[in-house]
Design a protein around this motif. Structure first.
Motif, mmCIF file in Angstrom:
data_model
loop_
_atom_site.group_PDB
_atom_site.id
_atom_site.type_symbol
_atom_site.label_atom_id
_atom_site.label_comp_id
_atom_site.label_asym_id
_atom_site.label_seq_id
_atom_site.Cartn_x
_atom_site.Cartn_y
_atom_site.Cartn_z
ATOM 1 N N THR A 177 0.773 -1.092 0.058
ATOM 2 C CA THR A 177 -0.019 -0.044 -0.023
ATOM 3 C C THR A 177 0.801 1.305 0.059
ATOM 4 O OG1 THR A 177 -1.714 -1.134 1.173
ATOM 5 C CG2 THR A 177 -1.803 1.351 1.226
ATOM 6 N N ILE A 178 1.855 1.200 0.644
ATOM 7 C CA ILE A 178 2.642 2.441 1.006
ATOM 8 C C ILE A 178 3.623 2.458 -0.628
ATOM 9 C CG2 ILE A 178 4.892 3.247 1.853
ATOM 10 C CD1 ILE A 178 4.002 2.410 4.463
ATOM 11 N N GLY A 179 3.990 1.505 -0.820
ATOM 12 C CA GLY A 179 4.593 1.533 -2.220
ATOM 13 C C GLY A 179 3.815 2.264 -3.513
ATOM 14 N N PHE A 180 2.468 1.847 -3.314
ATOM 15 C CA PHE A 180 1.538 2.261 -4.289
ATOM 16 C C PHE A 180 1.178 3.647 -4.268
ATOM 17 C CE2 PHE A 180 -2.817 3.435 -5.467
ATOM 18 C CZ PHE A 180 -2.846 2.964 -7.038
ATOM 19 N N ALA A 181 0.991 4.266 -2.892
ATOM 20 C CA ALA A 181 0.933 5.584 -2.627
ATOM 21 C C ALA A 181 2.281 6.460 -2.942
ATOM 22 C CB ALA A 181 0.571 5.556 -0.965
ATOM 23 N N GLY A 182 3.153 5.873 -2.710
ATOM 24 C CA GLY A 182 4.373 6.570 -2.948
ATOM 25 C C GLY A 182 4.698 6.776 -4.318
ATOM 26 N N SER A 183 4.281 5.734 -5.433
ATOM 27 C CA SER A 183 4.548 5.847 -6.772
ATOM 28 C C SER A 183 3.430 7.004 -7.194
ATOM 29 C CB SER A 183 4.347 4.628 -7.484
ATOM 30 O OG SER A 183 2.851 4.211 -7.333
ATOM 31 N N ARG A 184 2.415 6.976 -6.799
ATOM 32 C CA ARG A 184 1.212 8.070 -7.091
ATOM 33 C C ARG A 184 1.975 9.390 -6.741
ATOM 34 N NH1 ARG A 184 -2.779 6.293 -10.394
ATOM 35 N NH2 ARG A 184 -3.876 8.341 -9.791
ATOM 36 N N LEU A 185 2.447 9.375 -5.524
ATOM 37 C CA LEU A 185 3.024 10.697 -5.118
ATOM 38 C C LEU A 185 4.101 11.188 -5.792
ATOM 39 C CD1 LEU A 185 2.625 12.767 -2.740
ATOM 40 C CD2 LEU A 185 4.361 11.678 -1.567
ATOM 41 N N THR A 198 -2.635 17.566 -13.502
ATOM 42 C CA THR A 198 -2.776 16.421 -12.318
ATOM 43 C C THR A 198 -4.081 16.232 -11.915
ATOM 44 O OG1 THR A 198 -2.380 18.039 -10.591
ATOM 45 C CG2 THR A 198 -0.406 16.849 -11.310
ATOM 46 N N GLN A 199 -4.517 15.001 -11.452
ATOM 47 C CA GLN A 199 -5.861 14.744 -10.720
ATOM 48 C C GLN A 199 -5.858 15.666 -9.288
ATOM 49 O OE1 GLN A 199 -6.688 10.612 -10.293
ATOM 50 N NE2 GLN A 199 -6.019 10.255 -12.289
ATOM 51 N N SER A 200 -7.153 15.995 -9.153
ATOM 52 C CA SER A 200 -7.334 16.547 -7.757
ATOM 53 C C SER A 200 -6.808 15.881 -6.695
ATOM 54 C CB SER A 200 -8.807 16.891 -7.719
ATOM 55 O OG SER A 200 -9.454 15.798 -7.350
ATOM 56 N N ALA A 201 -6.160 16.287 -5.680
ATOM 57 C CA ALA A 201 -5.589 15.858 -4.580
ATOM 58 C C ALA A 201 -6.555 14.635 -3.969
ATOM 59 C CB ALA A 201 -5.245 16.576 -3.410
ATOM 60 N N ARG A 202 -7.831 15.098 -3.999
ATOM 61 C CA ARG A 202 -9.032 14.218 -3.361
ATOM 62 C C ARG A 202 -9.003 13.026 -4.020
ATOM 63 N NH1 ARG A 202 -14.324 15.435 -4.399
ATOM 64 N NH2 ARG A 202 -15.555 13.926 -3.084
ATOM 65 N N SER A 203 -9.126 13.317 -5.397
ATOM 66 C CA SER A 203 -9.280 11.876 -6.151
ATOM 67 C C SER A 203 -7.983 10.888 -5.922
ATOM 68 C CB SER A 203 -9.689 12.020 -7.802
ATOM 69 O OG SER A 203 -8.394 12.211 -8.464
ATOM 70 N N VAL A 205 -6.296 10.854 -3.218
ATOM 71 C CA VAL A 205 -6.560 10.213 -2.038
ATOM 72 C C VAL A 205 -7.664 8.924 -2.027
ATOM 73 C CG1 VAL A 205 -7.453 10.466 0.386
ATOM 74 C CG2 VAL A 205 -5.813 12.241 -0.639
ATOM 75 N N VAL A 206 -8.620 9.343 -2.823
ATOM 76 C CA VAL A 206 -9.821 8.359 -2.920
ATOM 77 C C VAL A 206 -9.116 6.888 -3.594
ATOM 78 C CG1 VAL A 206 -11.824 7.570 -4.017
ATOM 79 C CG2 VAL A 206 -11.466 9.776 -3.140
ATOM 80 N N THR A 207 -8.196 7.221 -4.670
ATOM 81 C CA THR A 207 -7.837 5.911 -5.400
ATOM 82 C C THR A 207 -7.017 5.186 -4.455
ATOM 83 O OG1 THR A 207 -7.510 7.461 -7.391
ATOM 84 C CG2 THR A 207 -6.193 5.255 -7.356
ATOM 85 N N VAL A 208 -5.726 5.806 -3.798
ATOM 86 C CA VAL A 208 -4.990 5.434 -2.742
ATOM 87 C C VAL A 208 -5.896 4.649 -1.686
ATOM 88 C CG1 VAL A 208 -3.199 5.658 -1.014
ATOM 89 C CG2 VAL A 208 -3.093 6.606 -3.064
ATOM 90 N N ALA A 209 -6.711 5.029 -1.072
ATOM 91 C CA ALA A 209 -7.733 4.716 -0.194
ATOM 92 C C ALA A 209 -8.544 3.398 -0.585
ATOM 93 C CB ALA A 209 -8.794 5.406 0.341
ATOM 94 N N VAL A 210 -9.037 3.381 -1.747
ATOM 95 C CA VAL A 210 -9.668 1.989 -2.445
ATOM 96 C C VAL A 210 -8.890 1.008 -2.602
ATOM 97 C CG1 VAL A 210 -10.645 1.246 -4.618
ATOM 98 C CG2 VAL A 210 -11.367 3.334 -3.758
ATOM 99 N N VAL A 211 -7.408 1.308 -3.027
ATOM 100 C CA VAL A 211 -6.360 0.213 -3.125
ATOM 101 C C VAL A 211 -6.047 -0.468 -1.847
ATOM 102 C CG1 VAL A 211 -4.010 -0.139 -3.823
ATOM 103 C CG2 VAL A 211 -5.567 1.080 -5.347
ATOM 104 N N ALA A 212 -5.866 0.608 -0.812
ATOM 105 C CA ALA A 212 -5.490 0.274 0.326
ATOM 106 C C ALA A 212 -6.519 -0.705 1.047
ATOM 107 C CB ALA A 212 -5.291 1.360 1.481
ATOM 108 N N VAL A 213 -7.698 -0.361 1.068
ATOM 109 C CA VAL A 213 -9.029 -1.243 1.364
ATOM 110 C C VAL A 213 -8.990 -2.618 0.927
ATOM 111 C CG1 VAL A 213 -11.467 -1.563 1.676
ATOM 112 C CG2 VAL A 213 -10.438 0.833 2.207
#
Lengths: 388, 266
Positions: A177-185, A198-203, A205-213
């Motif tokens: 999960t951290i790796g995915f979030a890091g690569s997006r960042l 860029t995509q909005s920060a909110r979207s 965060v949603v992407t990372v949250a969905v993947v994390a869940v």
């Protein structure tokens, strides 16, 4: 709801959306018919069952995107498993060395096939069909009259039947999960630095949250049985490495370009022959890995390993997952999605006590549906004036 | 306007040293057939020359000689006054010559950026990985300069119209060709509005100091954009014409051979 789904990268493409929906339907139907179907135990078994199929399908996506096909992967898996068994039981080399030799043997077969395909200009369909016969013959010769070579090496046996203990599983999930979030960042920072949209920060965060869940949910389910199967981790690592090669390197870009328009790629100075040979080396090395995993599952290298419907199911899985048979279109994760669909149907029919006949018919029907979707999509693109 | 070509090739256009490309006494035979016989053809930097002729007149052969697809049998090719050898498309690229083929040679399954950089992908320093951001921002620059109407750079080319696809192929040639751009029948498959768009694109190549060669069957094309018209007939030079000075009837007469030695001598 739609906007949420669209934020998950995998679902942005209509074909993947169809596959995920199809998979959900398959799971619901079998769960209704047998309430053990979605149990942690059965889902864990499902992942073990699709490891070989998924591995072969990952290799197949490379070849299909290039606009070629490989009908010999099952036989290459068989030869490599035989090489593995001979090196361990007769030449008494350590397991790790035997694994390297088996993968090198697979890669060498791929090199030979790639050289003939590009050198003589033979369609890969024909050459790998011939390869299927040749390598099956080699497999029979290597295995010998007993029909199988048993494998007693504990490491080899553990490949397809060991699990990460729950604590390790959670660590893996958090790292992923951290790796995915890091690569997006990282990607977001680079785009901002170049002044790109860029995509909005909110979207994000949603992407990372969905993947994390999703990652944590899968880990939780698997941990409530024996834990995450190591072989599933292996398949995911292969998928990750393959995806990086495919989408982030010039080599991968050239594979996609050749599959889209070979002549344009050639005129643009892309080394079509070299790329083609490399792809056949890659798929054969991956087929060898699949052979090792299957040998680990069977505790032996047999003369039937890699035979039967496995070979065709690997092509079916790649296409069902959304990879085009016409070349140029396909993602590595399609292999896993398709293998999940094929594996889920076969596993479900097994649970219901259905014979192999029904399993084959069901897989065939799903393949027809997937290929039809591919063909219709292609016709629509052609109707718009595209020239592939 | 920033000039991407010089950044790419690391050399600037040097004026006053003769035509950008100058082909002298070119002869090309295929077996017993002489496709080109003692043909002269030159284009200055910042000039648009139309190459016209009937089927089999030798237009394609001449273009293939410049783009490196076929080697010439006799004759000399000079670039900025220096003799050069063009024996492969790779040589042509290295000399700053780019060709826009009639079939455009685009990969429909890739996006606009990937097509602009096809075969010349930029990597991050010291790594095998693509530098997507660098490619995207530079592609955005060239598209903004040349073809502002291409909407979304990360759209697959298969989703674009014929004119937009042509614009991408021409933009790619402009991005990499520092001296000569060859366009093979650029408006053959386009409607009126899209044709006008391609004309404006070609004029922008001229403004950038490129030598532009347009092969065309279409007299309207030729008279709309060309500074000079060169006619080939049966593998030989068949006259030079100037739009505004000569009429399209004169050109057609030279193409068909109905009036020998039409037009002014070179």
């Amino acid at each position: 709801m739609t906007s949420l789904l669209e934020r998950i990268p995998m679902l942005r493409h209509a074909s993947s959306y169809t596959v995920v929906a199809g998979l959900a339907i398959v799971w619901i139907v079998f769960e209704v018919l047998n309430d053990n179907y979605l149990s942690p135990r059965n889902l864990s078994n499902l992942l073990l069952q699709i490891a070989v199929l998924g591995t072969l399908a990952i290799g197949m996506v490379f070849v299909l995107v290039l606009g070629e096909i490989d009908l010999s992967v099952g036989a290459i898996a068989g030869v490599s498993a035989a090489v593995l068994a001979i090196f361990i039981t007769q030449l008494l080399v350590p397991a790790w060395l035997a694994i390297l030799v088996a993968i090198a043997a697979g890669a060498a077969i791929g090199l030979l096939q790639g050289l003939i395909i590009t050198g003589a200009g033979i369609p890969s369909f024909i050459l790998t069909l011939a390869g299927l016969l040749v390598w099956q013959g080699v497999q029979l010769a290597l295995i010998g009259d007993n029909g199988q070579i048993p494998l007693r090496d504990p490491f080899i046996r553990s490949i397809a039947s060991s699990y990460a203990v729950p604590a390790v599983g959670w660590v893996l999930a958090v790292v992923a999960t951290i790796g995915f979030a890091g690569s997006r960042l990282l990607r977001r920072r680079r785009r901002l630095a170049h002044g790109l949209t860029t995509q909005s920060a909110r979207s994000e965060v949603v992407t990372v949250a969905v993947v994390a869940v999703a990652v944590l949910a899968v880990t939780w389910i698997l941990n409530s049985y024996f834990g995450i199967p190591w072989v599933f981790v292996l398949v995911l690592l292969l998928l990750l490495a393959g995806s990086v090669v495919m989408s982030s390197t010039t080599f991968g870009r050239h594979i996609i370009a050749i599959g889209g328009n070979k002549e344009a790629a050639r005129r643009a100075g892309i080394n079509v022959k070299g790329t083609t040979i490399s792809v056949f080396v890659i798929i054969s090395a991956i087929a060898a890995l699949a052979g090792i995993i299957e040998a680990s599952r069977q505790f032996s290298a047999s003369n039937s390993l890699g035979g039967g419907t496995l070979q065709l199911n690997a092509i079916a899985a790649a296409v069902i997952g959304g990879t085009s048979l016409f070349g140029g279109r396909g993602k590595l994760y399609h292999a896993l999605l398709g293998a999940l669909v094929v594996g889920s149907v076969q596993n479900g029919l097994d649970l219901l006590g259905q014979p192999a006949a029904i399993k084959n018919i069901a897989t065939g029907i799903i393949l027809v549906i997937a290929v039809s979707i591919d063909a219709i999509g292609r016709r629509r693109r052609l109707a718009r004036g595209a020239s592939d | 306007m920033h000039v991407l070509n010089d950044e790419v090739h690391g050399r600037a256009f040097v004026p006053g040293r003769g035509p950008a490309i100058d082909l002298q006494h070119i002869t090309k035979r295929y077996g017993g057939v002489t496709a080109l016989s003692d043909v002269d053809f030159s284009v200055d930097a910042g000039e648009i020359v139309a190459l016209v002729g009937d089927n089999g007149a030798g237009k394609s052969t001449l273009v293939k000689a410049i783009s490196g697809t076929h080697r010439i049998d006799e004759g000399t090719i000079l670039m900025d006054g220096e003799p050069v050898t063009i024996s492969s498309p790779f040589d042509a690229s290295a000399l700053g010559i780019e060709t826009v083929y009639q079939d455009l040679a685009l990969c429909d399954n890739l996006d606009v950026i990937a097509n602009l950089y096809l075969g010349r992908e930029q990597k991050r320093k010291g790594s095998p990985f693509l530098d997507r951001e660098e490619m995207e921002s530079r592609a955005a620059g060239i598209i903004a300069d040349l073809a502002a109407h291409i909407p979304i750079l990360d759209k697959q080319v298969s989703a674009l119209s014929g004119g937009q696809r042509q614009a991408i192929a021409v933009s790619r040639a402009a991005l990499w060709g520092s001296r000569v751009v060859l366009l093979d029948e650029p408006t053959a498959a386009l409607g009126a509005a899209q044709t006008a768009m391609v004309y404006s694109l070609v004029r922008k190549l001229k403004e950038r100091g490129l030598a532009v060669v347009i092969i065309s069957h279409n007299m309207a094309d030729v008279f709309a954009v060309a500074d000079r018209i060169e006619v080939l007939r049966l593998g030989r030079n068949a006259g030079t014409f100037l739009p505004g000075h000569d009429s399209s009837d004169d050109v057609v007469a030279a193409i068909t051979g109905s009036r020998e030695n039409a037009g002014k001598d070179k």
